[in-house]
Enzyme design. Structure first.
Site, mmCIF file in Angstrom:
data_model
loop_
_atom_site.group_PDB
_atom_site.id
_atom_site.type_symbol
_atom_site.label_atom_id
_atom_site.label_comp_id
_atom_site.label_asym_id
_atom_site.label_seq_id
_atom_site.Cartn_x
_atom_site.Cartn_y
_atom_site.Cartn_z
ATOM 1 C CE LYS A 129 -58.511 34.526 -10.874
ATOM 2 N NZ LYS A 129 -57.053 34.422 -11.042
ATOM 3 C CG ASP A 169 -56.928 33.571 -7.469
ATOM 4 O OD1 ASP A 169 -56.025 33.903 -8.253
ATOM 5 O OD2 ASP A 169 -57.404 34.375 -6.637
HETATM 6 P P1 NDP Z 1 -53.974 31.581 -0.911
HETATM 7 O O1 NDP Z 1 -55.400 31.463 -0.561
HETATM 8 O O2 NDP Z 1 -53.133 30.362 -0.939
HETATM 9 O O3 NDP Z 1 -53.260 32.624 0.070
HETATM 10 C C1 NDP Z 1 -53.710 33.923 0.182
HETATM 11 C C2 NDP Z 1 -52.879 34.653 1.211
HETATM 12 O O4 NDP Z 1 -53.197 36.040 1.154
HETATM 13 C C3 NDP Z 1 -53.190 34.205 2.629
HETATM 14 O O5 NDP Z 1 -52.042 34.366 3.420
HETATM 15 C C4 NDP Z 1 -54.284 35.177 3.041
HETATM 16 O O6 NDP Z 1 -54.394 35.374 4.432
HETATM 17 C C5 NDP Z 1 -53.829 36.445 2.364
HETATM 18 N N1 NDP Z 1 -55.015 37.268 2.045
HETATM 19 C C6 NDP Z 1 -56.042 36.927 1.238
HETATM 20 N N2 NDP Z 1 -56.972 37.894 1.208
HETATM 21 C C7 NDP Z 1 -56.516 38.845 2.013
HETATM 22 C C8 NDP Z 1 -57.035 40.103 2.388
HETATM 23 N N3 NDP Z 1 -58.226 40.558 1.915
HETATM 24 N N4 NDP Z 1 -56.272 40.841 3.230
HETATM 25 C C9 NDP Z 1 -55.067 40.379 3.689
HETATM 26 N N5 NDP Z 1 -54.536 39.200 3.348
HETATM 27 C C10 NDP Z 1 -55.251 38.446 2.545
HETATM 28 O O7 NDP Z 1 -53.931 32.327 -2.325
HETATM 29 P P2 NDP Z 1 -52.738 32.405 -3.385
HETATM 30 O O8 NDP Z 1 -51.434 32.392 -2.688
HETATM 31 O O9 NDP Z 1 -53.016 31.413 -4.439
HETATM 32 O O10 NDP Z 1 -52.997 33.840 -4.035
HETATM 33 C C11 NDP Z 1 -52.368 35.024 -3.558
HETATM 34 C C12 NDP Z 1 -52.403 36.076 -4.653
HETATM 35 O O11 NDP Z 1 -51.684 35.606 -5.804
HETATM 36 C C13 NDP Z 1 -53.796 36.446 -5.174
HETATM 37 O O12 NDP Z 1 -53.781 37.804 -5.558
HETATM 38 C C14 NDP Z 1 -53.937 35.577 -6.417
HETATM 39 O O13 NDP Z 1 -54.874 36.110 -7.326
HETATM 40 C C15 NDP Z 1 -52.523 35.652 -6.956
HETATM 41 N N6 NDP Z 1 -52.118 34.602 -7.885
HETATM 42 C C16 NDP Z 1 -52.279 33.278 -7.578
HETATM 43 C C17 NDP Z 1 -51.818 32.309 -8.460
HETATM 44 C C18 NDP Z 1 -51.899 30.861 -8.134
HETATM 45 O O14 NDP Z 1 -51.451 30.071 -8.946
HETATM 46 N N7 NDP Z 1 -52.431 30.458 -6.988
HETATM 47 C C19 NDP Z 1 -51.232 32.667 -9.754
HETATM 48 C C20 NDP Z 1 -51.060 34.086 -9.944
HETATM 49 C C21 NDP Z 1 -51.504 34.991 -9.042
HETATM 50 P P3 NDP Z 1 -55.598 34.671 5.234
HETATM 51 O O15 NDP Z 1 -55.249 33.225 5.253
HETATM 52 O O16 NDP Z 1 -55.567 35.321 6.574
HETATM 53 O O17 NDP Z 1 -56.854 34.966 4.468
HETATM 54 O O1 2IT Z 2 -54.062 34.615 -11.320
HETATM 55 C C1 2IT Z 2 -53.644 33.584 -11.884
HETATM 56 O O2 2IT Z 2 -52.912 33.630 -12.854
HETATM 57 C C2 2IT Z 2 -54.051 32.285 -11.320
HETATM 58 N N1 2IT Z 2 -54.734 32.244 -10.299
HETATM 59 C C3 2IT Z 2 -53.647 31.019 -12.012
HETATM 60 C C4 2IT Z 2 -54.588 30.706 -13.130
HETATM 61 C C5 2IT Z 2 -54.378 29.368 -13.794
HETATM 62 O O3 2IT Z 2 -55.205 29.073 -14.669
HETATM 63 O O4 2IT Z 2 -53.428 28.648 -13.488
#
Ligand code: NDP
Ligand code: 2IT
Length: 449
Positions: A129, A169
């Site tokens: 990560k 992420d």
């Molecule tokens: P994005 O940046 O696309 O979206 C994040 C969302 O979460 C936004 O709506 C943001 O709001 C909100 N957010 C972030 N930080 C905070 C905080 N401290 N408090 C409240 N709201 C918050 O990220 P992703 O959708 O990619 O990721 C979301 C989650 O999913 C994370 O935990 C990530 O690790 C996990 N994840 C992501 C994957 C991926 O492929 N992208 C795969 C697996 C897991 P704002 O815009 O106001 O900051």
């Molecule tokens: O938390 C996760 O699994 C991710 N942000 C995706 C990682 C990846 O390598 O696609």
């Protein structure tokens, strides 16, 4: 919190000492350690091989200065990280997070969990990560580009298509991956699959954008089918409005559920007619505005400031898809009072240990992040396969593979929970199922690190 056996308590104490004050990392390690007790009781070979001690210490971690010049020609400095947690079963693999809250503890908890998640996918990927405390919000495209280029100038020394393959992420989507990929290519003078989540015109995979959210819905549906129910007809609340939340809402709606609430870090919207996702995508993906803008565009929708309140919205299914520890004991109590039946974690470690314990004790079907959100990295694995083959598969083909993977993750986690006497506890089941392959690989590869 469950009491640890003497053997595990001793190792955990060492981990605490070595990582003082790293609350998120310790939380993630403790949960896995608690889950693995029944396995270690039967596997003295793994105890002898020091697998637990080694798993809790990353193979490598780099932290570096990222300096860049903003639009006012002022020099800015951020800190970058990459943790390479485990290469036991494949090259390090895991996303990059850009958010002001990023620190060593956050990156280490994510890298630690990624190791088990990637193992669950059945694909050959180790755990890693990275990220930075850089905040892309409010920055111009040019600033984001300059930051990404500077970040990659250092990161490029540590990654490679057979060494470590980052992805997106929080705060890192197609735009940021594109700028990072471009910079890597310039520096290495090689066009390789060194990042996943790439644009479709330069080696990306169909379905990768949607994969995490789609996978969460496939997994949740498996949980429901196993309980004699289904996703269709259920009322759903999804926190966040980023990549994971958006495509979770899309698939849940396609599968016949009704999503009535979404959020961002400033507050949440409720739309009892069912969220209009075209409006959300326009606001968040195209215009990069706040979710509160939704109520200016959809009649009858309401915005409430403060993101924690979303868990007071009555629903059958709650899907936390924003960030770590966003669903605490108070939130769990509110969900239970409103009769929630299922909680599936879309974000990484979104529920506090107290919330998980309370929900499980009250019979809620609970889907842990490592299993439920593994569809994103699984599809990254499929992107790597396509890059190696120099081929690209159709949307339907990748989606079908994703479905098969999510079903098998559910089946393996359930089977492990049964085998070790915790039938239906998917937290324990997923941790055990993810651990087994990594532990076996570590045992057979010897103890150099
Ligand atoms: P994005 O940046 O696309 O979206 C994040 C969302 O979460 C936004 O709506 C943001 O709001 C909100 N957010 C972030 N930080 C905070 C905080 N401290 N408090 C409240 N709201 C918050 O990220 P992703 O959708 O990619 O990721 C979301 C989650 O999913 C994370 O935990 C990530 O690790 C996990 N994840 C992501 C994957 C991926 O492929 N992208 C795969 C697996 C897991 P704002 O815009 O106001 O900051
Ligand atoms: O938390 C996760 O699994 C991710 N942000 C995706 C990682 C990846 O390598 O696609």
């Amino acid at each position: 919190m469950a009491k640890l056996s003497a053997y595990i308590a001793d190792i955990y104490e060492q981990v605490e000492k070595r990582n003082t004050g790293e609350a998120e990392f310790l939380q993630a390690v403790r949960e896995v350690f608690e889950s693995l007790e029944p396995v270690l009781e039967q596997r003295s070979d793994l105890v002898q091989a020091g697998v637990m001690e080694r798993l809790a210490e990353p193979e490598r971690m780099v932290s570096f200065r990222v300096s860049w010049v903003d639009d006012q020609h002022k020099v800015q400095v951020n800190r970058g990280y990459r943790v390479q947690f485990s290469s036991a079963i494949g090259p390090y693999k895991g996303g990059i997070r850009f958010h002001p809250s990023v620190n060593a503890s956050v990156i280490k908890f994510l890298g630690f969990e990624q190791t088990f998640k990637n193992s669950l996918t059945g694909l050959p990927m180790g755990g890693g990560k990275g990220g930075s405390d850089f905040d892309p919000k409010g920055k111009s495209d040019q600033e984001v580009m300059r930051f990404c280029q500077s970040f990659m100038t250092e990161l490029s020394k540590h990654i490679g298509p057979n060494t470590d393959v980052p992805a997106g992420d929080i705060g890192v989507g197609a735009r940021e991956v594109g700028y990072m990929f471009g910079q890597y290519k310039r520096l290495a003078n090689e066009f390789t699959g060194v990042l996943t989540g790439k644009g479709l015109s330069y080696g990306g995979s169909l379905v990768r954008t949607e994969a995490t959210g789609f996978g969460i819905c496939y997994f949740t549906n498996e949980m429901l089918i196993n309980a004699g129910e289904q996703l269709a007809g259920k009322t759903v609340v999804v926190s966040g409005s980023g990549n994971v939340a958006t495509y979770t809402v899309q698939k849940a709606t396609e599968m016949g559920a009704k999503v009535i609430a979404m959020s961002d870090s400033s507050g949440y919207i409720v739309d009892l007619q069912g969220i209009n996702l075209d409006v959300v995508k326009q606001i968040k993906e195209v215009e990069r505005l706040r979710i509160s803008e939704y109520v200016n565009r959809v009649n009858g929708a309401e915005f409430t400031p403060g993101c924690a309140g979303i868990w007071t919205v009555p629903c059958d299914i709650a899907l936390p898809c924003a960030t770590q520890n966003e669903l605490d004991k108070t939130a769990a109590e509110a969900l239970l009072a409103n009769g929630v039946k299922v909680v599936t974690e879309g974000a990484n470690m979104p529920s506090t240990p107290e919330a998980v314990e309370l929900l499980q004790a009250n019979g809620v079907l609970f889907g842990p992040a490592k299993a439920a959100n593994a569809g994103g990295v699984a599809t990254s694995g499929l992107e790597m396969s396509q890059n190696s083959l120099r081929l690209s598969w159709s949307f339907e083909e990748v989606d079908e593979r994703l479905k098969v993977i999510m079903k098998s993750i559910f089946a393996n986690a359930l089977a492990a929970s049964k085998q070790y006497g915790y039938a239906g506890n998917l937290v324990i089941g997923a941790n055990i199922a993810g651990f087994q392959k990594v532990a076996e690989a570590m045992k057979w590869q010897g103890i150099a690190y």
